[in-house]
Design a protein around this motif. Sequence first.
Motif, PDB file in Angstrom:
ATOM      1  N   UNK A  42       0.709   4.903  10.413  1.00  0.00           N
ATOM      2  CA  UNK A  42       0.849   4.047   9.235  1.00  0.00           C
ATOM      3  C   UNK A  42       2.314   3.891   8.876  1.00  0.00           C
ATOM      4  N   UNK A  43       2.682   2.650   8.589  1.00  0.00           N
ATOM      5  CA  UNK A  43       4.055   2.337   8.177  1.00  0.00           C
ATOM      6  C   UNK A  43       4.008   1.452   6.932  1.00  0.00           C
ATOM      7  N   UNK A  44       5.015   1.569   6.082  1.00  0.00           N
ATOM      8  CA  UNK A  44       5.096   0.637   4.953  1.00  0.00           C
ATOM      9  C   UNK A  44       5.193  -0.793   5.473  1.00  0.00           C
ATOM     10  N   UNK A  58       1.881  -0.916   0.216  1.00  0.00           N
ATOM     11  CA  UNK A  58       1.069  -1.631   1.196  1.00  0.00           C
ATOM     12  C   UNK A  58       1.349  -1.006   2.557  1.00  0.00           C
ATOM     13  N   UNK A  59       0.296  -0.539   3.215  1.00  0.00           N
ATOM     14  CA  UNK A  59       0.429   0.126   4.504  1.00  0.00           C
ATOM     15  C   UNK A  59      -0.173  -0.725   5.609  1.00  0.00           C
ATOM     16  N   UNK A 118      -4.840  -2.689   7.466  1.00  0.00           N
ATOM     17  CA  UNK A 118      -3.916  -2.706   6.338  1.00  0.00           C
ATOM     18  C   UNK A 118      -4.672  -2.342   5.070  1.00  0.00           C
ATOM     19  N   UNK A 119      -3.893  -2.000   4.053  1.00  0.00           N
ATOM     20  CA  UNK A 119      -4.462  -1.729   2.743  1.00  0.00           C
ATOM     21  C   UNK A 119      -3.350  -1.463   1.760  1.00  0.00           C
ATOM     22  N   UNK A 120      -3.659  -1.662   0.484  1.00  0.00           N
ATOM     23  CA  UNK A 120      -2.645  -1.494  -0.533  1.00  0.00           C
ATOM     24  C   UNK A 120      -3.127  -0.730  -1.740  1.00  0.00           C
ATOM     25  N   UNK A 121      -2.168  -0.401  -2.588  1.00  0.00           N
ATOM     26  CA  UNK A 121      -2.417   0.269  -3.862  1.00  0.00           C
ATOM     27  C   UNK A 121      -1.700  -0.490  -4.955  1.00  0.00           C
ATOM     28  N   UNK A 122      -2.357  -0.604  -6.100  1.00  0.00           N
ATOM     29  CA  UNK A 122      -1.695  -1.165  -7.269  1.00  0.00           C
ATOM     30  C   UNK A 122      -1.989  -0.283  -8.472  1.00  0.00           C
ATOM     31  N   UNK A 123      -1.076  -0.296  -9.422  1.00  0.00           N
ATOM     32  CA  UNK A 123      -1.236   0.486 -10.649  1.00  0.00           C
ATOM     33  C   UNK A 123      -2.156  -0.269 -11.610  1.00  0.00           C
TER      34      UNK A 123
END
Length: 156
Positions: free
Chosen positions: A7-9, A57-58, A69-74
């Motif tokens: 996994x990479x940014x 986002x990875x 891929x996948x991401x995180x949000x606050x």
Amino acid sequence: MPMEIEFRPGRVDADEGAALAQGMRDELFEIYDGLRLDGPDMPKAGPEELSPPDGSFLVGWSGGAAVCCGGLKRLPDGACEIKKMFVAPSARGQGVARTLLHALEDEARRLGYAVARLDTGPKQPHAQRLYESEGYREIGNFNDNPVATYFAEKQL
């Protein structure tokens, strides 16, 4: 044996991250009869939400190819939401989605989150089964997603 993934940014709006995110949009457009993820009624999950300092986002790589891929949000209450989880069709059935979910949870912990939330729709029962098998517990509709029918969270 699960596929080995690094996994990479990445970015949801550039390079391989954008291509995978577009693949997810195209697939959901077909599954949900014309759904537009970037429509005005949908929860926001663009570059602003899925970037540091509060988001991420990875992109997952295997054998030189971007496979997931996948991401995180606050969220306003300080929890994070997992967004845009997608596995390329060529990499499915090899444990990639579970590996991706674990990587996103690790990233959430790294960013200081104690709770992760997510959602999925009625035409993705495989996603709901994955989330339940990983300890996500159903909660109420936390993000006003008009398509989702399953909303869940997990203590990290």
